[in-house]
Scaffold this motif. Structure first.
Motif, PDB file in Angstrom:
ATOM      1  N   THR A   1       0.882  -1.186   0.059  1.00  0.00           N
ATOM      2  CA  THR A   1       0.051   0.089  -0.124  1.00  0.00           C
ATOM      3  C   THR A   1       1.016   1.374   0.109  1.00  0.00           C
ATOM      4  O   THR A   1       2.038   1.234   0.131  1.00  0.00           O
ATOM      5  N   ILE A   2       0.126   2.445  -0.167  1.00  0.00           N
ATOM      6  CA  ILE A   2       1.005   3.654  -0.043  1.00  0.00           C
ATOM      7  C   ILE A   2       1.731   3.922   1.106  1.00  0.00           C
ATOM      8  O   ILE A   2       2.732   4.431   1.068  1.00  0.00           O
ATOM      9  N   ASP A   3       1.285   3.194   2.203  1.00  0.00           N
ATOM     10  CA  ASP A   3       2.093   3.322   3.540  1.00  0.00           C
ATOM     11  C   ASP A   3       3.247   2.302   3.634  1.00  0.00           C
ATOM     12  O   ASP A   3       3.887   2.270   4.830  1.00  0.00           O
ATOM     13  N   GLY A   4       3.444   1.449   2.651  1.00  0.00           N
ATOM     14  CA  GLY A   4       4.469   0.555   2.478  1.00  0.00           C
ATOM     15  C   GLY A   4       3.705  -0.962   3.358  1.00  0.00           C
ATOM     16  O   GLY A   4       4.594  -1.754   3.751  1.00  0.00           O
ATOM     17  N   GLU A   5       2.609  -0.966   3.572  1.00  0.00           N
ATOM     18  CA  GLU A   5       2.097  -2.241   4.498  1.00  0.00           C
ATOM     19  C   GLU A   5       1.875  -3.254   3.239  1.00  0.00           C
ATOM     20  O   GLU A   5       1.343  -3.280   2.024  1.00  0.00           O
ATOM     21  N   PRO A   6       2.376  -4.588   3.585  1.00  0.00           N
ATOM     22  CA  PRO A   6       2.482  -5.705   2.466  1.00  0.00           C
ATOM     23  C   PRO A   6       1.083  -6.163   2.419  1.00  0.00           C
ATOM     24  O   PRO A   6       0.107  -6.309   3.471  1.00  0.00           O
TER      25      PRO A   6
ATOM     26  N   LEU B   1     -10.697  -7.070  -7.264  1.00  0.00           N
ATOM     27  CA  LEU B   1     -10.750  -5.582  -7.173  1.00  0.00           C
ATOM     28  C   LEU B   1      -9.155  -5.062  -7.441  1.00  0.00           C
ATOM     29  O   LEU B   1      -9.159  -3.876  -7.959  1.00  0.00           O
ATOM     30  N   ALA B   2      -8.424  -5.951  -7.262  1.00  0.00           N
ATOM     31  CA  ALA B   2      -6.940  -5.442  -7.550  1.00  0.00           C
ATOM     32  C   ALA B   2      -6.573  -5.591  -9.138  1.00  0.00           C
ATOM     33  O   ALA B   2      -5.948  -4.273  -9.518  1.00  0.00           O
ATOM     34  N   VAL B   3      -7.129  -6.293  -9.651  1.00  0.00           N
ATOM     35  CA  VAL B   3      -6.954  -6.551 -11.344  1.00  0.00           C
ATOM     36  C   VAL B   3      -7.715  -5.418 -11.920  1.00  0.00           C
ATOM     37  O   VAL B   3      -8.947  -5.447 -11.854  1.00  0.00           O
ATOM     38  N   GLY B   4      -7.113  -4.571 -12.702  1.00  0.00           N
ATOM     39  CA  GLY B   4      -7.908  -3.475 -13.455  1.00  0.00           C
ATOM     40  C   GLY B   4      -7.988  -2.235 -12.524  1.00  0.00           C
ATOM     41  O   GLY B   4      -8.900  -1.238 -12.912  1.00  0.00           O
ATOM     42  N   SER B   5      -7.342  -2.319 -11.414  1.00  0.00           N
ATOM     43  CA  SER B   5      -7.606  -1.041 -10.540  1.00  0.00           C
ATOM     44  C   SER B   5      -6.867   0.068 -10.724  1.00  0.00           C
ATOM     45  O   SER B   5      -6.781   0.963 -10.122  1.00  0.00           O
ATOM     46  N   GLU B   6      -6.036   0.054 -11.976  1.00  0.00           N
ATOM     47  CA  GLU B   6      -5.050   0.864 -12.369  1.00  0.00           C
ATOM     48  C   GLU B   6      -4.109   1.689 -11.370  1.00  0.00           C
ATOM     49  O   GLU B   6      -3.826   2.764 -11.319  1.00  0.00           O
ATOM     50  N   VAL B   7      -3.855   0.733 -10.501  1.00  0.00           N
ATOM     51  CA  VAL B   7      -2.393   1.066  -9.579  1.00  0.00           C
ATOM     52  C   VAL B   7      -3.080   2.167  -8.780  1.00  0.00           C
ATOM     53  O   VAL B   7      -2.221   3.016  -8.060  1.00  0.00           O
ATOM     54  N   MET B   8      -4.468   2.139  -8.369  1.00  0.00           N
ATOM     55  CA  MET B   8      -4.909   3.396  -7.474  1.00  0.00           C
ATOM     56  C   MET B   8      -4.971   2.608  -6.126  1.00  0.00           C
ATOM     57  O   MET B   8      -5.047   3.558  -5.147  1.00  0.00           O
ATOM     58  N   LEU B   9      -4.498   1.538  -5.833  1.00  0.00           N
ATOM     59  CA  LEU B   9      -5.030   1.120  -4.458  1.00  0.00           C
ATOM     60  C   LEU B   9      -3.655   0.472  -3.881  1.00  0.00           C
ATOM     61  O   LEU B   9      -3.582   0.684  -2.631  1.00  0.00           O
ATOM     62  N   PHE B  10      -2.790  -0.091  -4.606  1.00  0.00           N
ATOM     63  CA  PHE B  10      -1.344  -0.476  -4.191  1.00  0.00           C
ATOM     64  C   PHE B  10      -0.459  -0.766  -5.221  1.00  0.00           C
ATOM     65  O   PHE B  10      -0.942  -1.193  -6.521  1.00  0.00           O
ATOM     66  N   VAL B  11       1.000  -1.093  -4.995  1.00  0.00           N
ATOM     67  CA  VAL B  11       1.785  -1.221  -5.795  1.00  0.00           C
ATOM     68  C   VAL B  11       2.037  -2.721  -6.029  1.00  0.00           C
ATOM     69  O   VAL B  11       2.513  -3.249  -5.087  1.00  0.00           O
ATOM     70  N   VAL B  12       1.811  -3.415  -7.028  1.00  0.00           N
ATOM     71  CA  VAL B  12       1.973  -4.931  -7.219  1.00  0.00           C
ATOM     72  C   VAL B  12       3.758  -5.112  -7.278  1.00  0.00           C
ATOM     73  O   VAL B  12       4.209  -4.449  -8.088  1.00  0.00           O
TER      74      VAL B  12
ATOM     75  N   PHE C   1     -16.821   4.325  -5.295  1.00  0.00           N
ATOM     76  CA  PHE C   1     -15.440   4.089  -5.686  1.00  0.00           C
ATOM     77  C   PHE C   1     -14.553   4.944  -4.801  1.00  0.00           C
ATOM     78  O   PHE C   1     -13.205   4.320  -4.783  1.00  0.00           O
ATOM     79  N   HIS C   2     -14.861   5.855  -4.613  1.00  0.00           N
ATOM     80  CA  HIS C   2     -13.865   7.013  -3.884  1.00  0.00           C
ATOM     81  C   HIS C   2     -13.748   6.155  -2.514  1.00  0.00           C
ATOM     82  O   HIS C   2     -12.672   6.185  -1.838  1.00  0.00           O
ATOM     83  N   ALA C   3     -14.707   5.656  -1.932  1.00  0.00           N
ATOM     84  CA  ALA C   3     -14.594   4.852  -0.788  1.00  0.00           C
ATOM     85  C   ALA C   3     -13.773   3.876  -0.535  1.00  0.00           C
ATOM     86  O   ALA C   3     -13.063   3.625   0.176  1.00  0.00           O
ATOM     87  N   VAL C   4     -13.728   3.074  -1.753  1.00  0.00           N
ATOM     88  CA  VAL C   4     -12.756   1.994  -1.711  1.00  0.00           C
ATOM     89  C   VAL C   4     -11.693   2.417  -2.012  1.00  0.00           C
ATOM     90  O   VAL C   4     -10.679   2.029  -1.313  1.00  0.00           O
ATOM     91  N   LYS C   5     -11.407   3.607  -2.729  1.00  0.00           N
ATOM     92  CA  LYS C   5      -9.935   4.004  -3.141  1.00  0.00           C
ATOM     93  C   LYS C   5      -9.478   4.775  -1.452  1.00  0.00           C
ATOM     94  O   LYS C   5      -8.237   4.404  -0.947  1.00  0.00           O
ATOM     95  N   ARG C   6     -10.193   5.396  -0.677  1.00  0.00           N
ATOM     96  CA  ARG C   6      -9.631   5.832   0.615  1.00  0.00           C
ATOM     97  C   ARG C   6      -9.370   4.566   1.500  1.00  0.00           C
ATOM     98  O   ARG C   6      -8.564   4.806   2.462  1.00  0.00           O
ATOM     99  N   ALA C   7     -10.340   3.609   1.288  1.00  0.00           N
ATOM    100  CA  ALA C   7      -9.971   2.409   2.310  1.00  0.00           C
ATOM    101  C   ALA C   7      -8.537   1.793   2.013  1.00  0.00           C
ATOM    102  O   ALA C   7      -7.709   1.296   3.058  1.00  0.00           O
ATOM    103  N   PHE C   8      -7.748   1.918   0.919  1.00  0.00           N
ATOM    104  CA  PHE C   8      -6.431   1.541   0.652  1.00  0.00           C
ATOM    105  C   PHE C   8      -5.583   2.591   0.651  1.00  0.00           C
ATOM    106  O   PHE C   8      -4.178   2.640   1.089  1.00  0.00           O
ATOM    107  N   ASP C   9      -6.158   3.928   0.236  1.00  0.00           N
ATOM    108  CA  ASP C   9      -5.091   5.069   0.022  1.00  0.00           C
ATOM    109  C   ASP C   9      -5.785   6.380   0.759  1.00  0.00           C
ATOM    110  O   ASP C   9      -6.561   7.178  -0.178  1.00  0.00           O
ATOM    111  N   PRO C  10      -5.899   6.698   1.888  1.00  0.00           N
ATOM    112  CA  PRO C  10      -6.605   7.686   2.580  1.00  0.00           C
ATOM    113  C   PRO C  10      -6.313   8.781   2.295  1.00  0.00           C
ATOM    114  O   PRO C  10      -7.442   9.875   2.104  1.00  0.00           O
TER     115      PRO C  10
END
Length: 485
Positions: A172-177, A195-206, A439-448
């Motif tokens: 995640t953006i905070d470095g959480e695995p 959710l991860a596949v097709g998320s356009e790297v908006m949630l975490f870095v693979v 969609f924004h709520a899902v984004k905030r859950a991973f990347d506040p």
């Protein structure tokens, strides 16, 4: 350089000098992806080599509230890797290791910088291959395929990236695995892999991907069918599927596209046909022979004027080489082209192709058509000159109208290229405010704090209101309940 200094100093604490680019001559190659009409010079480019370095980059940027945009090979066509002018472009290009191929479990574990075509090359000695095959497969990377949920000419039968990925690992953006999915048929917890596949790297870095491998078919043959009318070809696509046949691939190209391609690769296409279909069958020799015969019957009934069946593997590959070379071939006949990506119900192919022809006249621009006809995924190629501001503007209007037509006939604005910055306004047409807020709520859950690939894919409600103010379709504004600014 002044704004970049604090970030550069922070990154130098754990990255070697060669892994940090901040001079313009070094960062200029990263200013865009395959959607070259939109460019932005990145403030800093980071080139990590280990997962620990990625983790520390993300932690550092998160603590400094610096935006991060991950990038693979840069072959994306929706501006998904457009860099932030005030942030860090995180290149995953050095993550090129194939960690494991397990022929018994039929899987491969790879880093995100591994090229798509390499997976099949390394799996071939075991009689296996990786099914998703985008046209850019010799260059595009698995990480980018996961970000955009890429498809390819064989996605009709074998599915998109989503259907061929067993698991992903990332940060995640905070470095959480994070570990989503895995090698077992099911994984503990909520199923977030889709959710991860097709998320356009908006949630975490693979940082690692587990791929499903398939046995290579014993035999494959292709029918090249010619039609004297584009709508007849579109109807024939629906007829094939309605007959209960699921080809390995079912592609369509119109005359402008086939003529451009034939000059480029000499694939043996019928240049007098208004459109051609490429219909592939694979499996055992007996299965292929039966399916080819059934498809020929359906195509002949649908108005095919000529049919050629590949005689051997070389001819089959030559037929496909033309389709896979369509984009570079068109690039030879125009200074620039805008490759669109919308998906519609197969029954609407004729209607949408008529609409595209009308748009060519309206905007005075040529538009060859190549697409994954079997699953209704259109790739109109609008030809323009980027040095002409008016042509670029007309191209953007042309593209917007076609994408919104896709929604109107019951389709969607993207099939495999993602939304990025290219289609963000059309998201306002496809989804209502409550859906966008979800969609924004899902984004905030991973990347506040919205630091990971910001400004992409999901528009703000204010942006939608502004787009609605500018856009009137059939006398009706979209989302009339929103205030106009």
């Amino acid at each position: 350089m002044g704004a970049a200094l604090p970030v550069v100093r922070a990154l130098r604490g754990f990255l070697p000098e060669r892994a940090i680019l901040h001079e313009e001559e070094d960062t200029r190659p990263y200013e865009c992806d395959g959607l070259t009409a939109y460019r932005q010079l990145p403030m800093v480019v980071a080139l990590p080599e280990t997962e620990e370095q990625v983790r520390r980059i993300l932690e550092t940027c998160s603590s400094m509230k610096i935006p991060v945009v991950p990038r693979g090979a840069g072959t994306g066509l929706s501006g998904g890797a457009l860099p932030p002018g005030d942030g860090v472009l995180l290149s995953m290009a050095k993550f090129m290791r194939v960690l494991r191929i397990d022929p018994l479990a039929r899987l491969a574990v790879v880093q995100p910088g591994v090229r798509n075509a390499v997976v099949s090359e390394l799996a071939a000695p075991f009689g296996l291959y990786y099914a998703p095959d985008p046209s850019s497969q010799i260059a595009c990377t698995i990480g980018g395929n996961v970000a955009e949920n890429s498809g390819g000419v064989h996605c009709l039968k074998y599915g998109l990236t989503l259907h061929n990925v067993l698991g992903v690992r990332g940060l995640t953006i905070d470095g959480e695995p994070l570990q989503l999915g895995g090698e077992a048929p099911d994984a503990p917890g909520y199923d977030l892999l889709a959710l991860a596949v097709g998320s356009e790297v908006m949630l975490f870095v693979v940082t690692e991907v587990t791929l499903k491998l398939l046995p290579k078919p014993q035999c494959a043959r292709v029918i090249m069918a010619s039609f004297d009318d584009v709508e007849k070809a579109g109807a024939a696509v629906a007829d094939v599927i309605a007959a209960g046949i699921v080809p390995a691939g079912l592609e369509m190209m119109d005359r402008p596209a086939t003529r451009a391609v034939e000059q480029f690769v000499q694939a043996g296409y019928d240049l007098e046909a208004a459109a051609i279909l490429l219909c592939e069958s694979d499996g055992t020799p007996e299965e292929v022979e039966d399916e080819i015969a059934r498809m020929k019957t359906v195509l002949q009934r649908g108005g095919a004027t000529r049919m050629t069946v590949s005689r051997d593997e070389d001819e089959r590959l030559r037929f496909w080489s033309g389709r896979k070379s369509a984009f570079p071939a068109v690039g030879r006949i125009s200074p620039d082209y805008y490759c669109m990506d919308g998906t519609i119900p197969r029954k609407g192919l004729g209607e949408v192709l008529r609409f595209i022809a009308a748009m060519e006249k309206k905007y005075g621009l040529r538009c060859p058509n190549v697409f994954h006809a079997g699953d209704g995924n259109l790739h109109p190629l609008i030809l323009f000159d980027a040095n002409n501001a008016d042509e670029l503007h007309r191209t953007e209007l042309f593209a917007a109208e076609v994408l919104e037509k896709c929604v109107e006939v019951g389709g969607t604005i993207t099939g495999e290229h993602g939304v990025g910055v290219e289609k963000i306004n059309q998201m306002c047409v496809q989804f209502r405010p409550a859906e966008l807020e979800l969609f924004h709520a899902v984004k905030r859950a991973f990347d506040p704090h919205g630091l990971l690939n910001p400004g992409k894919a999901v528009p703000t409600l204010a942006r939608c209101a502004e787009y609605g103010r500018m856009r009137v379709h059939g006398g009706q504004l979209p989302h009339p309940e929103l205030p106009r600014f």
